[in-house]
Design an enzyme around this catalytic site. Structure first.
Site, PDB file in Angstrom:
ATOM      1  N   HIS A 123      34.538   5.583  42.141  1.00 48.33           N
ATOM      2  CA  HIS A 123      33.879   5.862  43.423  1.00 48.33           C
ATOM      3  C   HIS A 123      33.683   7.384  43.513  1.00 48.33           C
ATOM      4  CE1 HIS A 123      33.711   6.286  47.849  1.00 48.33           C
ATOM      5  NE2 HIS A 123      33.426   4.997  47.900  1.00 48.33           N
ATOM      6  N   ASP A 200      43.661   5.342  42.567  1.00 48.88           N
ATOM      7  CA  ASP A 200      42.863   5.098  43.772  1.00 48.88           C
ATOM      8  C   ASP A 200      42.993   3.613  44.096  1.00 48.88           C
ATOM      9  OD1 ASP A 200      40.886   4.311  45.498  1.00 48.88           O
ATOM     10  OD2 ASP A 200      39.253   5.328  44.454  1.00 48.88           O
ATOM     11  N   GLN A 203      40.762  -0.359  46.838  1.00 53.43           N
ATOM     12  CA  GLN A 203      40.328  -1.756  46.716  1.00 53.43           C
ATOM     13  C   GLN A 203      41.429  -2.656  46.163  1.00 53.43           C
ATOM     14  OE1 GLN A 203      37.625  -2.800  48.008  1.00 53.43           O
ATOM     15  NE2 GLN A 203      36.413  -0.939  48.240  1.00 53.43           N
ATOM     16  N   LYS A 226      40.467  -0.788  55.211  1.00 50.30           N
ATOM     17  CA  LYS A 226      40.026  -1.858  54.310  1.00 50.30           C
ATOM     18  C   LYS A 226      41.047  -2.990  54.239  1.00 50.30           C
ATOM     19  CE  LYS A 226      37.547   1.417  51.344  1.00 50.30           C
ATOM     20  NZ  LYS A 226      36.116   1.156  51.453  1.00 50.30           N
ATOM     21  N   CYS A 365      28.387   4.275  46.391  1.00 47.87           N
ATOM     22  CA  CYS A 365      29.145   5.510  46.103  1.00 47.87           C
ATOM     23  C   CYS A 365      29.646   5.519  44.663  1.00 47.87           C
ATOM     24  CB  CYS A 365      30.324   5.691  47.067  1.00 47.87           C
ATOM     25  SG  CYS A 365      29.793   5.913  48.759  1.00 47.87           S
TER      26      CYS A 365
HETATM   27  N1  PMP Z   1      37.738   4.495  46.301  1.00 52.22           N
HETATM   28  C1  PMP Z   1      37.236   3.259  46.278  1.00 52.22           C
HETATM   29  C2  PMP Z   1      37.408   2.427  45.038  1.00 52.22           C
HETATM   30  C3  PMP Z   1      36.578   2.758  47.394  1.00 52.22           C
HETATM   31  O1  PMP Z   1      36.057   1.530  47.373  1.00 52.22           O
HETATM   32  C4  PMP Z   1      36.460   3.559  48.546  1.00 52.22           C
HETATM   33  C5  PMP Z   1      35.732   3.054  49.792  1.00 52.22           C
HETATM   34  N2  PMP Z   1      34.511   2.464  49.539  1.00 52.22           N
HETATM   35  C6  PMP Z   1      36.995   4.838  48.518  1.00 52.22           C
HETATM   36  C7  PMP Z   1      37.633   5.279  47.390  1.00 52.22           C
HETATM   37  C8  PMP Z   1      36.909   5.759  49.706  1.00 52.22           C
HETATM   38  O2  PMP Z   1      37.611   5.229  50.774  1.00 52.22           O
HETATM   39  P1  PMP Z   1      37.513   5.940  52.205  1.00 52.22           P
HETATM   40  O3  PMP Z   1      36.053   5.930  52.565  1.00 52.22           O
HETATM   41  O4  PMP Z   1      38.324   5.082  53.096  1.00 52.22           O
HETATM   42  O5  PMP Z   1      38.032   7.318  52.027  1.00 52.22           O
END
Ligand code: PMP
Length: 409
Positions: A123, A200, A203, A226, A365
């Site tokens: 991401h 990270d 997910q 999430k 993203c």
């Molecule tokens: N890493 C991953 C794998 C994600 O899916 C996301 C959210 N889409 C993020 C980081 C970022 O999370 P946040 O927007 O809550 O900071």
């Protein structure tokens, strides 16, 4: 015991809503999950019954708020298998957690020529902070490639993990492919060259049992929003001995031990990293979210989503022109990413919205991953505890209607 999404749905007030006169089908839980009554109620109760600033007041209300706030820290630690609450730093979200490690640890300790190893499926939140570090500190970025199936190509790990690797940072589970990465195996390889590991977990934590001690990683990041919790609070877990050496990202009240007119000294972690008044009501919501997920059972949640992913893949594959991405079988999470030629994913999402079916379209993203897949954008349906096969059927019906609308044969 399996999880019954038709019972679980009843816990989520928003799912009773109609959109455009049709029952809502929410298939964008990877972006943010819906919130159960228990979480909404916990935040409301906090404001109605406890509201006071934490760590400050010498009165009962503030003591109660502080007990809830610090009690939740211990609850979070237990939830992710962390040995001690002091390793749990409240941040706003996963993005902030990763930035904190990049700023507080990597910026302080890495030298020009040191290497940070990422992957092709990250991401942007686990790419961009390292880009800045590369510019500012001359750190070299390397990437673990992925296979055509959408798994990390660990056969190539030896090419990118070197004696200069100081940190390996990667997603536990992909928000696009659904792939669940073998954290322990990567940790073992990283440790063999003396590198630290940041995972990270945005997910992963909402969807499966995570045990940071068993994984052996050094830092672990995730967001409450999430996992049935509110926006505005997330967690960086770090090994306390590493956190102790890290610089705070933002400084001010709460972070300090002593302040003089011309200098100040800092508290031990986690408080050193939590400047100003924190997201207290949100932490109350996070506590309720953890209780809620535990009541359903993390293993049951994971099994439910893996079954939904398999079902969605089968149904999507039957649609002419539909190309699914990501591993066809487990270990994988509840994400179904696809394209439907010749319709642009944004048009798909707009047409599905007419049927009250919410999916995501775009690069999610993960622009480097899109390039690797050879597409500019994809559609993505993502599942959670309240998703049922009938939600997926509603999406497939709507996709078929969209094909007819576009005159596809
Ligand atoms: N890493 C991953 C794998 C994600 O899916 C996301 C959210 N889409 C993020 C980081 C970022 O999370 P946040 O927007 O809550 O900071």
């Amino acid at each position: 015991m399996g999880l019954d999404p038709n019972v679980v749905r009843g816990d989520f007030p928003i799912l009773a809503r109609q959109v455009r006169g049709k029952p809502l089908v929410y298939l964008d839980s990877a972006a943010t999950s819906q919130k159960p009554e228990a979480v909404i109620e916990a935040m409301s109760r906090y404001y109605r019954e406890i509201n006071a600033n934490v760590h400050r007041g010498a009165y009962k209300l503030s003591e109660d708020a502080t007990a809830m706030f610090e009690g939740t820290r211990a609850k979070v630690a237990a939830f992710i298998g962390a040995p001690e609450p002091d390793g749990v730093v409240y941040v706003r979200n996963t993005t902030e957690a990763i930035n904190l490690v990049a700023y507080g640890w990597a910026r302080k300790f890495l030298k020009p020529g040191d290497e940070v190893l990422l992957t092709e499926m990250e991401h942007h939140s686990n790419l961009v902070p390292w880009h800045r570090l590369a510019v500012e500190r001359g750190v070299v970025l390397r990437h673990i490639p992925i296979t055509d199936e959408g798994r990390l190509d660990l056969a190539k790990l030896g090419d990118v993990l070197t004696k200069k690797t100081r940190l390996v940072s990667f997603a536990h589970a992909s928000n696009v492919l659904g792939t669940i990465n073998p954290v322990e195996e990567i940790v073992r390889a990283a440790k063999s060259v003396g590198a630290l590991v940041l995972v990270d977990g945005a997910q992963a934590v909402p969807h499966m049992r995570v045990d940071v001690a068993a994984l052996g990683c050094d830092f672990y990041a995730f967001s409450a929003h999430k996992m049935c919790g509110p926006t505005g609070v997330g967690v960086l877990w770090g090994r306390p001995e590493l956190l102790r050496d890290m610089d705070p990202f933002m400084v001010g009240g709460e972070t300090i031990l002593e302040v003089f007119l011309d200098h100040s000294t800092f508290r031990d972690p986690p408080h050193r990293f939590e400047p100003g008044t924190p997201a207290i009501a949100e932490v109350a919501g996070l506590a309720a979210a953890i209780d809620y997920l535990e009541s359903l059972g993390l293993d049951a949640i994971h099994a439910h989503e893996e079954a939904l992913a398999a079902y969605a893949r089968k149904q999507l594959s039957a649609i002419p022109g539909c190309v699914p991405y990501g591993p066809p079988t487990g270990p994988r999470g509840g994400v179904a990413c696809f394209t439907l030629e010749p319709i642009h994913p944004h048009d798909l999402a707009t047409c599905l919205d007419q049927d009250a079916v919410c999916i995501r379209a775009g690069h999610h993203c993960a622009q480097p991953l899109m390039r690797r897949l050879g597409v500019g954008a994809t559609a993505r349906a993502s599942f959670y505890v309240y998703t049922s096969t009938s939600d997926i059927d509603r999406m497939v019906e709507s996709l078929n209607r969209t094909r007819e609308f576009f005159g596809c044969r």
